[in-house]
Design an enzyme around this catalytic site. Structure first.
Site, short mmCIF file in Angstrom:
data_model
loop_
_atom_site.label_atom_id
_atom_site.label_comp_id
_atom_site.label_asym_id
_atom_site.label_seq_id
_atom_site.Cartn_x
_atom_site.Cartn_y
_atom_site.Cartn_z
N SER A 181 0.84 -1.20 0.00
CA SER A 181 0.00 0.00 0.00
C SER A 181 0.88 1.26 0.00
CB SER A 181 -0.97 -0.05 1.19
OG SER A 181 -1.97 0.92 1.08
N ASP A 210 -10.30 -3.46 -5.47
CA ASP A 210 -9.76 -2.72 -4.31
C ASP A 210 -10.57 -1.42 -4.16
OD1 ASP A 210 -8.32 -1.06 -2.58
OD2 ASP A 210 -6.38 -1.76 -3.29
N HIS A 213 -8.37 -4.63 -0.75
CA HIS A 213 -7.14 -3.92 -0.38
C HIS A 213 -6.37 -4.75 0.63
CE1 HIS A 213 -4.60 -0.38 -0.31
NE2 HIS A 213 -4.49 -0.55 0.99
#
Length: 428
Positions: free
Chosen positions: A210, A344, A375
Protein backbone atom coordinates in the site's frame (compact mmCIF):
# COMPACT_ATOMS: atom_id res chain seq x y z
CA UNK A 1 -73.71 -15.29 3.41
CA UNK A 2 -71.02 -13.81 5.65
CA UNK A 3 -69.53 -17.20 6.32
CA UNK A 4 -69.25 -18.01 2.62
CA UNK A 5 -67.48 -14.69 1.97
CA UNK A 6 -64.92 -15.48 4.62
CA UNK A 7 -64.38 -18.92 3.10
CA UNK A 8 -63.85 -17.47 -0.35
CA UNK A 9 -61.25 -14.92 0.85
CA UNK A 10 -59.28 -17.07 3.27
CA UNK A 11 -57.57 -19.41 0.76
CA UNK A 12 -56.21 -16.38 -1.14
CA UNK A 13 -54.63 -14.68 1.89
CA UNK A 14 -52.03 -17.37 2.64
CA UNK A 15 -51.21 -17.51 -1.06
CA UNK A 16 -50.69 -13.74 -1.07
CA UNK A 17 -48.47 -13.93 2.02
CA UNK A 18 -46.49 -16.77 0.43
CA UNK A 19 -46.03 -14.61 -2.64
CA UNK A 20 -44.79 -11.69 -0.52
CA UNK A 21 -42.45 -14.00 1.41
CA UNK A 22 -41.08 -15.37 -1.83
CA UNK A 23 -40.58 -11.85 -3.18
CA UNK A 24 -38.82 -10.81 0.04
CA UNK A 25 -36.54 -13.88 -0.03
CA UNK A 26 -35.80 -13.29 -3.72
CA UNK A 27 -34.95 -9.63 -3.01
CA UNK A 28 -32.63 -10.56 -0.11
CA UNK A 29 -30.94 -13.23 -2.25
CA UNK A 30 -30.53 -10.76 -5.11
CA UNK A 31 -28.93 -8.21 -2.75
CA UNK A 32 -26.63 -10.90 -1.30
CA UNK A 33 -25.59 -12.10 -4.76
CA UNK A 34 -24.99 -8.51 -5.90
CA UNK A 35 -23.17 -7.37 -2.74
CA UNK A 36 -21.11 -10.53 -2.42
CA UNK A 37 -20.52 -10.49 -6.17
CA UNK A 38 -21.26 -14.24 -6.26
CA UNK A 39 -21.77 -14.34 -10.02
CA UNK A 40 -18.29 -12.99 -10.68
CA UNK A 41 -16.00 -15.60 -12.28
CA UNK A 42 -12.57 -16.55 -10.93
CA UNK A 43 -9.65 -15.92 -13.27
CA UNK A 44 -5.86 -15.77 -13.39
CA UNK A 45 -4.41 -12.27 -12.87
CA UNK A 46 -4.56 -9.99 -15.91
CA UNK A 47 -0.88 -9.51 -16.81
CA UNK A 48 0.84 -6.65 -18.66
CA UNK A 49 4.49 -7.33 -19.53
CA UNK A 50 6.98 -7.46 -22.39
CA UNK A 51 8.00 -10.80 -23.81
CA UNK A 52 11.59 -11.14 -22.52
CA UNK A 53 13.56 -14.25 -21.45
CA UNK A 54 13.43 -13.11 -17.80
CA UNK A 55 9.66 -12.47 -17.85
CA UNK A 56 9.01 -15.82 -19.53
CA UNK A 57 11.12 -17.53 -16.86
CA UNK A 58 9.35 -15.68 -14.02
CA UNK A 59 5.87 -16.58 -15.30
CA UNK A 60 6.90 -20.22 -15.74
CA UNK A 61 8.53 -20.38 -12.28
CA UNK A 62 5.90 -18.45 -10.29
CA UNK A 63 2.58 -20.27 -10.88
CA UNK A 64 0.55 -17.80 -8.76
CA UNK A 65 0.91 -15.28 -11.60
CA UNK A 66 -0.62 -17.53 -14.25
CA UNK A 67 -3.06 -19.74 -12.31
CA UNK A 68 -6.54 -18.73 -11.15
CA UNK A 69 -6.70 -16.88 -7.85
CA UNK A 70 -9.67 -18.50 -6.06
CA UNK A 71 -11.04 -16.49 -3.11
CA UNK A 72 -13.37 -18.06 -0.48
CA UNK A 73 -16.61 -18.87 -2.29
CA UNK A 74 -19.17 -17.11 -0.07
CA UNK A 75 -17.55 -13.73 0.57
CA UNK A 76 -14.16 -13.62 -1.17
CA UNK A 77 -15.49 -12.00 -4.35
CA UNK A 78 -16.50 -8.88 -2.43
CA UNK A 79 -13.64 -6.37 -2.37
CA UNK A 80 -15.29 -4.68 0.63
CA UNK A 81 -15.39 -7.86 2.73
CA UNK A 82 -11.82 -8.77 1.78
CA UNK A 83 -10.74 -5.25 2.80
CA UNK A 84 -12.83 -5.26 6.00
CA UNK A 85 -11.45 -8.65 7.02
CA UNK A 86 -7.87 -7.44 6.45
CA UNK A 87 -8.67 -4.19 8.31
CA UNK A 88 -10.35 -5.79 11.32
CA UNK A 89 -8.87 -9.28 11.60
CA UNK A 90 -5.61 -8.79 9.76
CA UNK A 91 -4.97 -12.46 9.16
CA UNK A 92 -6.15 -15.86 10.44
CA UNK A 93 -4.00 -17.74 13.02
CA UNK A 94 -1.22 -15.18 12.64
CA UNK A 95 2.20 -16.42 13.83
CA UNK A 96 4.54 -14.45 16.15
CA UNK A 97 7.97 -14.31 14.51
CA UNK A 98 10.80 -13.40 16.90
CA UNK A 99 12.80 -10.36 15.86
CA UNK A 100 15.26 -7.81 17.24
CA UNK A 101 14.28 -4.12 17.27
CA UNK A 102 16.94 -1.76 15.91
CA UNK A 103 17.08 2.00 16.54
CA UNK A 104 18.69 4.38 14.05
CA UNK A 105 19.28 8.06 14.92
CA UNK A 106 18.40 10.35 11.98
CA UNK A 107 20.11 13.67 11.15
CA UNK A 108 17.10 15.75 12.24
CA UNK A 109 16.91 14.08 15.67
CA UNK A 110 14.22 11.55 14.70
CA UNK A 111 14.72 7.88 15.62
CA UNK A 112 13.94 5.34 12.91
CA UNK A 113 13.14 1.82 14.10
CA UNK A 114 12.93 -1.47 12.29
CA UNK A 115 12.61 -5.11 13.30
CA UNK A 116 15.08 -7.70 12.07
CA UNK A 117 14.08 -11.35 11.62
CA UNK A 118 16.71 -13.98 10.78
CA UNK A 119 15.88 -16.79 8.32
CA UNK A 120 14.63 -20.09 9.79
CA UNK A 121 16.66 -22.21 7.36
CA UNK A 122 18.96 -21.99 4.35
CA UNK A 123 17.76 -20.30 1.20
CA UNK A 124 17.16 -22.69 -1.72
CA UNK A 125 20.02 -21.06 -3.68
CA UNK A 126 22.39 -21.11 -0.69
CA UNK A 127 22.72 -17.31 -0.99
CA UNK A 128 22.20 -14.64 1.66
CA UNK A 129 19.03 -12.73 0.73
CA UNK A 130 17.30 -10.03 2.81
CA UNK A 131 13.77 -8.78 2.22
CA UNK A 132 13.49 -5.08 3.16
CA UNK A 133 9.81 -4.44 3.85
CA UNK A 134 7.83 -1.20 4.05
CA UNK A 135 4.29 -1.62 5.51
CA UNK A 136 1.09 0.33 4.77
CA UNK A 137 -0.13 3.64 6.24
CA UNK A 138 0.46 3.87 10.00
CA UNK A 139 1.55 0.21 10.11
CA UNK A 140 4.51 -1.57 11.69
CA UNK A 141 6.07 -5.02 12.18
CA UNK A 142 3.49 -6.08 14.78
CA UNK A 143 0.55 -5.95 12.32
CA UNK A 144 -0.87 -9.39 11.56
CA UNK A 145 -0.47 -9.28 7.77
CA UNK A 146 3.21 -8.36 8.23
CA UNK A 147 3.75 -11.15 10.80
CA UNK A 148 2.13 -13.74 8.51
CA UNK A 149 4.27 -12.63 5.57
CA UNK A 150 7.52 -12.48 7.57
CA UNK A 151 6.99 -15.99 8.98
CA UNK A 152 6.35 -17.36 5.46
CA UNK A 153 9.48 -15.63 4.09
CA UNK A 154 11.67 -16.76 7.03
CA UNK A 155 10.60 -20.36 6.44
CA UNK A 156 11.78 -20.00 2.83
CA UNK A 157 15.25 -18.87 3.95
CA UNK A 158 14.90 -15.08 3.77
CA UNK A 159 16.12 -12.60 6.38
CA UNK A 160 13.46 -9.88 6.83
CA UNK A 161 13.85 -6.26 7.90
CA UNK A 162 10.54 -4.47 8.54
CA UNK A 163 10.36 -0.70 8.88
CA UNK A 164 8.15 0.66 11.67
CA UNK A 165 6.73 3.89 10.26
CA UNK A 166 7.83 6.94 12.28
CA UNK A 167 5.13 7.47 14.92
CA UNK A 168 3.24 4.23 14.16
CA UNK A 169 4.47 2.05 17.06
CA UNK A 170 2.04 2.54 19.97
CA UNK A 171 4.65 2.64 22.77
CA UNK A 172 7.42 4.52 20.98
CA UNK A 173 7.78 8.26 21.59
CA UNK A 174 8.85 10.53 18.73
CA UNK A 175 12.23 12.17 19.30
CA UNK A 176 11.69 15.04 16.83
CA UNK A 177 8.68 17.05 15.55
CA UNK A 178 8.21 14.81 12.49
CA UNK A 179 6.33 11.60 11.68
CA UNK A 180 5.97 9.38 8.59
CA UNK A 181 4.47 10.94 5.45
CA UNK A 182 3.10 9.60 2.16
CA UNK A 183 6.44 9.53 0.36
CA UNK A 184 9.31 10.30 2.76
CA UNK A 185 12.02 7.69 2.10
CA UNK A 186 14.52 8.74 4.80
CA UNK A 187 13.73 6.02 7.33
CA UNK A 188 13.47 3.28 4.71
CA UNK A 189 16.82 4.43 3.27
CA UNK A 190 18.41 4.34 6.74
CA UNK A 191 17.19 0.76 7.27
CA UNK A 192 18.51 -0.36 3.85
CA UNK A 193 21.86 1.34 4.56
CA UNK A 194 22.13 -0.50 7.88
CA UNK A 195 21.41 -3.89 6.22
CA UNK A 196 23.99 -3.26 3.46
CA UNK A 197 26.66 -2.41 6.05
CA UNK A 198 25.78 -5.18 8.53
CA UNK A 199 25.55 -7.90 5.84
CA UNK A 200 28.06 -7.03 3.09
CA UNK A 201 27.31 -10.31 1.23
CA UNK A 202 23.52 -10.00 1.23
CA UNK A 203 21.37 -9.14 -1.77
CA UNK A 204 18.11 -7.28 -1.29
CA UNK A 205 14.51 -7.88 -2.28
CA UNK A 206 12.48 -4.70 -1.76
CA UNK A 207 8.80 -5.05 -0.78
CA UNK A 208 6.14 -2.40 -0.18
CA UNK A 209 2.50 -2.77 0.87
CA UNK A 210 0.00 0.00 0.00
CA UNK A 211 1.59 3.34 1.07
CA UNK A 212 4.82 1.32 1.53
CA UNK A 213 4.67 0.46 -2.19
CA UNK A 214 4.79 4.17 -3.00
CA UNK A 215 7.75 4.70 -0.65
CA UNK A 216 9.86 1.79 -2.00
CA UNK A 217 9.27 2.63 -5.68
CA UNK A 218 10.09 6.30 -5.00
CA UNK A 219 13.20 5.29 -3.00
CA UNK A 220 14.57 3.11 -5.82
CA UNK A 221 13.82 5.74 -8.48
CA UNK A 222 15.27 8.70 -6.54
CA UNK A 223 18.87 7.60 -7.01
CA UNK A 224 20.57 4.87 -9.06
CA UNK A 225 22.77 4.04 -6.06
CA UNK A 226 19.63 2.90 -4.21
CA UNK A 227 19.24 0.07 -6.76
CA UNK A 228 22.67 -1.41 -6.03
CA UNK A 229 22.54 -4.98 -4.63
CA UNK A 230 18.75 -5.01 -5.23
CA UNK A 231 17.57 -8.20 -6.97
CA UNK A 232 13.99 -7.05 -7.49
CA UNK A 233 11.10 -5.08 -6.04
CA UNK A 234 7.45 -6.00 -5.35
CA UNK A 235 4.72 -3.42 -4.69
CA UNK A 236 1.22 -4.51 -3.59
CA UNK A 237 -1.97 -2.39 -3.63
CA UNK A 238 -0.45 1.07 -3.98
CA UNK A 239 -2.16 4.00 -5.75
CA UNK A 240 0.91 5.45 -7.60
CA UNK A 241 -0.29 9.07 -7.89
CA UNK A 242 -1.54 10.87 -4.77
CA UNK A 243 -2.79 13.89 -6.70
CA UNK A 244 -5.14 11.77 -8.81
CA UNK A 245 -6.01 9.52 -5.85
CA UNK A 246 -7.18 12.43 -3.68
CA UNK A 247 -9.85 13.35 -6.26
CA UNK A 248 -11.20 9.77 -6.25
CA UNK A 249 -11.18 9.73 -2.43
CA UNK A 250 -13.90 12.38 -2.34
CA UNK A 251 -16.25 10.23 -4.44
CA UNK A 252 -18.87 7.93 -2.94
CA UNK A 253 -18.71 5.09 -5.49
CA UNK A 254 -17.22 1.97 -3.88
CA UNK A 255 -17.73 3.88 -0.56
CA UNK A 256 -14.32 5.51 -1.01
CA UNK A 257 -15.45 8.63 0.88
CA UNK A 258 -16.30 6.37 3.86
CA UNK A 259 -12.92 4.59 3.75
CA UNK A 260 -11.29 8.03 3.54
CA UNK A 261 -13.10 9.02 6.76
CA UNK A 262 -11.98 5.81 8.54
CA UNK A 263 -8.35 6.27 7.50
CA UNK A 264 -8.45 9.94 8.52
CA UNK A 265 -9.78 8.87 11.92
CA UNK A 266 -6.88 6.44 12.34
CA UNK A 267 -4.35 9.15 11.33
CA UNK A 268 -5.95 11.53 13.85
CA UNK A 269 -5.37 9.01 16.66
CA UNK A 270 -1.70 8.57 15.70
CA UNK A 271 -1.11 12.35 15.48
CA UNK A 272 -2.93 13.04 18.76
CA UNK A 273 -0.88 10.40 20.57
CA UNK A 274 2.26 12.41 19.60
CA UNK A 275 0.83 15.93 19.90
CA UNK A 276 3.46 17.14 22.41
CA UNK A 277 6.39 15.95 20.28
CA UNK A 278 4.87 17.27 17.03
CA UNK A 279 3.52 20.66 18.06
CA UNK A 280 5.90 21.62 20.88
CA UNK A 281 4.99 23.32 24.12
CA UNK A 282 3.45 26.43 22.52
CA UNK A 283 -0.22 26.11 23.48
CA UNK A 284 -1.23 28.67 20.86
CA UNK A 285 0.34 26.63 18.05
CA UNK A 286 -0.93 23.35 19.49
CA UNK A 287 -4.48 24.70 19.80
CA UNK A 288 -4.51 25.94 16.22
CA UNK A 289 -3.25 22.60 14.87
CA UNK A 290 -5.50 20.50 17.08
CA UNK A 291 -8.69 22.42 16.28
CA UNK A 292 -8.01 21.87 12.55
CA UNK A 293 -7.26 18.21 13.24
CA UNK A 294 -10.42 17.59 15.28
CA UNK A 295 -12.65 18.98 12.50
CA UNK A 296 -10.92 17.06 9.68
CA UNK A 297 -13.04 14.34 8.07
CA UNK A 298 -10.67 13.36 5.23
CA UNK A 299 -7.01 12.47 4.73
CA UNK A 300 -6.67 15.50 2.44
CA UNK A 301 -7.60 17.91 5.26
CA UNK A 302 -5.08 16.24 7.58
CA UNK A 303 -2.42 16.27 4.84
CA UNK A 304 -3.06 19.96 4.14
CA UNK A 305 -3.16 21.11 7.78
CA UNK A 306 -0.48 18.87 9.29
CA UNK A 307 1.44 16.40 7.08
CA UNK A 308 2.72 18.64 4.27
CA UNK A 309 4.28 21.01 6.84
CA UNK A 310 6.71 18.36 8.14
CA UNK A 311 8.70 18.76 4.91
CA UNK A 312 7.93 22.41 4.23
CA UNK A 313 5.66 21.91 1.20
CA UNK A 314 3.87 25.15 0.35
CA UNK A 315 0.64 23.52 -0.85
CA UNK A 316 -1.22 20.21 -0.82
CA UNK A 317 -0.67 19.91 -4.59
CA UNK A 318 3.10 20.29 -4.13
CA UNK A 319 3.11 17.74 -1.28
CA UNK A 320 1.28 15.13 -3.40
CA UNK A 321 3.40 15.88 -6.49
CA UNK A 322 6.73 15.60 -4.65
CA UNK A 323 5.82 12.55 -2.54
CA UNK A 324 4.28 10.32 -5.24
CA UNK A 325 6.36 7.60 -6.87
CA UNK A 326 4.74 8.31 -10.26
CA UNK A 327 7.55 10.81 -11.00
CA UNK A 328 10.33 8.35 -10.05
CA UNK A 329 9.11 4.86 -10.90
CA UNK A 330 10.29 5.05 -14.54
CA UNK A 331 13.89 5.29 -13.21
CA UNK A 332 13.59 1.85 -11.56
CA UNK A 333 15.56 -0.62 -13.69
CA UNK A 334 15.59 -3.69 -11.43
CA UNK A 335 12.86 -6.30 -12.04
CA UNK A 336 9.63 -4.85 -10.67
CA UNK A 337 6.35 -6.65 -9.91
CA UNK A 338 3.37 -4.34 -9.41
CA UNK A 339 0.28 -6.05 -7.95
CA UNK A 340 -3.23 -4.56 -7.64
CA UNK A 341 -6.78 -5.91 -7.29
CA UNK A 342 -9.55 -4.71 -9.63
CA UNK A 343 -12.02 -4.67 -6.71
CA UNK A 344 -9.76 -2.72 -4.31
CA UNK A 345 -12.18 -0.08 -2.94
CA UNK A 346 -9.29 2.30 -2.10
CA UNK A 347 -7.52 2.30 -5.48
CA UNK A 348 -9.69 3.66 -8.30
CA UNK A 349 -9.35 2.08 -11.73
CA UNK A 350 -8.08 5.37 -13.23
CA UNK A 351 -4.90 5.09 -11.11
CA UNK A 352 -3.99 1.76 -12.74
CA UNK A 353 -3.08 3.40 -16.05
CA UNK A 354 0.30 4.20 -14.38
CA UNK A 355 1.46 0.56 -13.84
CA UNK A 356 -0.22 -0.61 -17.07
CA UNK A 357 1.63 1.97 -19.21
CA UNK A 358 4.90 1.36 -17.35
CA UNK A 359 4.76 -2.43 -17.87
CA UNK A 360 3.97 -1.95 -21.58
CA UNK A 361 6.97 0.41 -21.98
CA UNK A 362 9.64 -1.11 -19.72
CA UNK A 363 10.90 -4.70 -20.05
CA UNK A 364 11.73 -5.02 -16.32
CA UNK A 365 8.12 -4.47 -15.16
CA UNK A 366 5.25 -6.96 -14.76
CA UNK A 367 1.84 -5.58 -13.78
CA UNK A 368 -0.52 -8.19 -12.30
CA UNK A 369 -4.16 -7.21 -11.77
CA UNK A 370 -6.32 -9.75 -9.94
CA UNK A 371 -10.09 -9.74 -10.34
CA UNK A 372 -10.60 -10.10 -6.57
CA UNK A 373 -8.62 -9.49 -3.39
CA UNK A 374 -9.74 -6.07 -2.14
CA UNK A 375 -7.14 -3.92 -0.38
CA UNK A 376 -4.39 -6.19 1.02
CA UNK A 377 -6.93 -9.01 1.45
CA UNK A 378 -6.20 -11.72 -1.15
CA UNK A 379 -7.60 -14.41 1.16
CA UNK A 380 -7.79 -17.96 -0.15
CA UNK A 381 -10.08 -20.73 1.09
CA UNK A 382 -12.84 -23.13 0.09
CA UNK A 383 -16.28 -21.82 1.06
CA UNK A 384 -16.29 -19.78 4.25
CA UNK A 385 -13.06 -19.98 6.24
CA UNK A 386 -9.89 -18.37 4.89
CA UNK A 387 -6.50 -20.08 5.07
CA UNK A 388 -3.71 -18.52 7.20
CA UNK A 389 -1.55 -17.82 4.12
CA UNK A 390 -2.94 -15.49 1.46
CA UNK A 391 -2.37 -15.40 -2.30
CA UNK A 392 -0.38 -12.20 -1.70
CA UNK A 393 2.08 -13.95 0.65
CA UNK A 394 2.56 -16.80 -1.83
CA UNK A 395 2.99 -14.64 -4.94
CA UNK A 396 5.65 -12.40 -3.36
CA UNK A 397 7.75 -15.32 -2.09
CA UNK A 398 7.14 -17.23 -5.36
CA UNK A 399 8.34 -14.27 -7.46
CA UNK A 400 11.33 -13.73 -5.11
CA UNK A 401 12.30 -17.42 -5.37
CA UNK A 402 12.10 -17.27 -9.17
CA UNK A 403 14.27 -14.12 -9.26
CA UNK A 404 16.91 -15.71 -7.00
CA UNK A 405 16.93 -18.82 -9.20
CA UNK A 406 17.35 -16.70 -12.35
CA UNK A 407 20.26 -14.76 -10.82
CA UNK A 408 21.92 -18.03 -9.81
CA UNK A 409 21.74 -19.72 -13.21
CA UNK A 410 22.11 -16.90 -15.75
CA UNK A 411 25.42 -16.38 -17.62
CA UNK A 412 27.66 -13.63 -16.16
CA UNK A 413 27.10 -11.30 -19.14
CA UNK A 414 23.43 -11.02 -18.20
CA UNK A 415 24.06 -10.09 -14.59
CA UNK A 416 25.38 -6.62 -15.41
CA UNK A 417 28.86 -7.57 -14.14
CA UNK A 418 30.46 -7.43 -17.59
CA UNK A 419 30.52 -4.57 -20.04
CA UNK A 420 28.55 -4.91 -23.28
CA UNK A 421 31.72 -5.39 -25.37
CA UNK A 422 32.94 -8.14 -23.05
CA UNK A 423 29.49 -9.65 -23.30
CA UNK A 424 29.64 -9.63 -27.10
CA UNK A 425 33.08 -11.24 -26.89
CA UNK A 426 31.74 -13.96 -24.60
CA UNK A 427 28.90 -14.64 -27.04
CA UNK A 428 31.31 -14.79 -29.99
Amino acid sequence: TDSTDVNTISPELPAMFDGMKLAAVATVLYIIVRCLNLKSPTAPPDLTYQDTPLNRFLLKSCPQLTKEYIPPLLWGKSGHLQTALYGKLGRVSSPHPKGIRKYLPMQDGATATFDLFEPLGDHRTGDDITMVICPGIGNHSEKQYIRTFVDHAQNDGYRCAVLNHLGALPNMELTSPRMFTYGCTWEFGAMVGYIKRAYPQTQLIVIGFSLGGNIVCKYLGENRVNQERVLCCVSVCQGYCALRAQETFLQWDQFRRFYNFLMADNMKKIILSHRHSLFGSSFKMMDANLSRLYTATSLMQIDDNIMRKFHGHSSLKEYYEKESCVHYIHNVNVPLLLVNAADDPLVHDSLLSVPRTLAAKKPNVIFALTLHGGHLGFFEGAVLFPQPLTWMDKVIVGYANAMCQWEKQKPPCQSGEMSESACEGAKA
